[in-house]
Design a protein around this motif. Structure first.
Motif, PDB file in Angstrom:
ATOM      1  N   UNK A 100     -14.488 105.771 -14.390  1.00 24.51           N
ATOM      2  CA  UNK A 100     -14.868 104.516 -15.054  1.00 24.51           C
ATOM      3  C   UNK A 100     -14.911 104.694 -16.564  1.00 24.51           C
ATOM      4  N   UNK A 101     -15.398 105.837 -17.003  1.00 26.41           N
ATOM      5  CA  UNK A 101     -15.512 106.067 -18.444  1.00 26.41           C
ATOM      6  C   UNK A 101     -16.381 105.013 -19.093  1.00 26.41           C
ATOM      7  N   UNK A 102     -15.943 104.517 -20.236  1.00 24.17           N
ATOM      8  CA  UNK A 102     -16.698 103.498 -20.977  1.00 24.17           C
ATOM      9  C   UNK A 102     -16.070 102.114 -20.818  1.00 24.17           C
ATOM     10  N   UNK A 103     -15.102 101.983 -19.920  1.00 21.95           N
ATOM     11  CA  UNK A 103     -14.355 100.731 -19.789  1.00 21.95           C
ATOM     12  C   UNK A 103     -15.159  99.612 -19.127  1.00 21.95           C
ATOM     13  N   UNK A 104     -15.949  99.937 -18.120  1.00 21.61           N
ATOM     14  CA  UNK A 104     -16.687  98.928 -17.368  1.00 21.61           C
ATOM     15  C   UNK A 104     -18.163  99.314 -17.413  1.00 21.61           C
ATOM     16  N   UNK A 105     -18.869  98.833 -18.420  1.00 21.19           N
ATOM     17  CA  UNK A 105     -20.256  99.246 -18.624  1.00 21.19           C
ATOM     18  C   UNK A 105     -21.201  98.804 -17.503  1.00 21.19           C
ATOM     19  N   UNK A 106     -21.068  97.592 -16.950  1.00 29.45           N
ATOM     20  CA  UNK A 106     -21.954  97.244 -15.831  1.00 29.45           C
ATOM     21  C   UNK A 106     -21.754  98.168 -14.618  1.00 29.45           C
ATOM     22  N   UNK A 107     -20.508  98.491 -14.302  1.00 30.38           N
ATOM     23  CA  UNK A 107     -20.241  99.394 -13.188  1.00 30.38           C
ATOM     24  C   UNK A 107     -20.759 100.787 -13.510  1.00 30.38           C
ATOM     25  N   UNK A 108     -20.560 101.233 -14.727  1.00 23.09           N
ATOM     26  CA  UNK A 108     -21.074 102.540 -15.151  1.00 23.09           C
ATOM     27  C   UNK A 108     -22.596 102.602 -15.019  1.00 23.09           C
ATOM     28  N   UNK A 109     -23.277 101.520 -15.415  1.00 24.73           N
ATOM     29  CA  UNK A 109     -24.736 101.470 -15.305  1.00 24.73           C
ATOM     30  C   UNK A 109     -25.174 101.565 -13.847  1.00 24.73           C
ATOM     31  N   UNK A 110     -24.459 100.879 -12.964  1.00 30.15           N
ATOM     32  CA  UNK A 110     -24.811 100.937 -11.536  1.00 30.15           C
ATOM     33  C   UNK A 110     -24.605 102.348 -10.985  1.00 30.15           C
ATOM     34  N   UNK A 111     -23.504 102.981 -11.381  1.00 22.00           N
ATOM     35  CA  UNK A 111     -23.246 104.354 -10.933  1.00 22.00           C
ATOM     36  C   UNK A 111     -24.307 105.310 -11.456  1.00 22.00           C
ATOM     37  N   UNK A 112     -24.682 105.162 -12.725  1.00 19.15           N
ATOM     38  CA  UNK A 112     -25.709 106.033 -13.300  1.00 19.15           C
ATOM     39  C   UNK A 112     -27.064 105.821 -12.629  1.00 19.15           C
ATOM     40  N   UNK A 113     -27.403 104.573 -12.349  1.00 17.36           N
ATOM     41  CA  UNK A 113     -28.666 104.292 -11.666  1.00 17.36           C
ATOM     42  C   UNK A 113     -28.671 104.903 -10.268  1.00 17.36           C
ATOM     43  N   UNK A 114     -27.556 104.786  -9.566  1.00 14.70           N
ATOM     44  CA  UNK A 114     -27.447 105.352  -8.224  1.00 14.70           C
ATOM     45  C   UNK A 114     -27.530 106.874  -8.280  1.00 14.70           C
ATOM     46  N   UNK A 115     -26.871 107.469  -9.256  1.00 16.89           N
ATOM     47  CA  UNK A 115     -26.940 108.917  -9.431  1.00 16.89           C
ATOM     48  C   UNK A 115     -28.372 109.345  -9.750  1.00 16.89           C
ATOM     49  N   UNK A 116     -29.041 108.592 -10.599  1.00 22.94           N
ATOM     50  CA  UNK A 116     -30.430 108.908 -10.926  1.00 22.94           C
ATOM     51  C   UNK A 116     -31.329 108.868  -9.705  1.00 22.94           C
ATOM     52  N   UNK A 117     -31.140 107.875  -8.844  1.00 26.50           N
ATOM     53  CA  UNK A 117     -31.924 107.788  -7.615  1.00 26.50           C
ATOM     54  C   UNK A 117     -31.650 108.981  -6.708  1.00 26.50           C
ATOM     55  N   UNK A 118     -30.386 109.370  -6.635  1.00 26.79           N
ATOM     56  CA  UNK A 118     -30.030 110.520  -5.792  1.00 26.79           C
ATOM     57  C   UNK A 118     -30.633 111.809  -6.344  1.00 26.79           C
TER      58      UNK A 118
END
Length: 126
Positions: A100-118
């Motif tokens: 995703x890189x920096x191209x899709x910030x909402x998707x990146x935020x969701x991935x980071x939040x999910x990673x943080x939960x994990x």
């Protein structure tokens, strides 16, 4: 959901019978659909379906499908009481973040939040 998972499984069998290649893009959509239906039905096979989908999405360079399959593939730590880090899921989340890189910030935020939960279950704060 059981019935939907069965339909996806049948569709994958038909795709194989049609001699579609292992990297056929239709397989990706079917694997994700089957994995999501299996998860909702309580079938533990969902995990492998979604890991297979994530690996295929990675090979095909399909960023959105990689992210979708990585986010959907959860062991349900909060509900099952299994307080461990899912290394396979973390690997796929990192792969999705790289794609995703920096191209899709909402998707990146969701991935980071999910990673943080994990990673909340990781005993080493580093």
């Amino acid at each position: 959901n059981d019935q939907a998972a069965g339909y996806y499984a049948s569709a994958l069998e038909l795709l194989d019978a049609s001699h579609a290649g292992p990297d056929d893009h239709r397989r990706l959509d079917l694997l994700i659909g089957r994995g999501e239906a299996e998860r909702r039905a309580g079938d533990p096979g969902y995990r492998q379906s979604l890991l297979d989908a994530a690996r295929l999405a990675r090979r095909l360079g399909d960023t959105r499908a990689l992210a979708r399959s990585a986010v959907a593939n959860t062991l349900g730590n909060v509900w099952t009481g299994v307080l461990v880090v899912d290394a396979d899921r973390v690997e796929m989340l990192h792969a999705a973040l790289d794609a995703v890189g920096e191209e899709d910030l909402p998707l990146r935020a969701r991935l980071l939040a999910t990673l943080g939960l994990e990673l909340a279950w990781e005993p080493d704060p580093e």
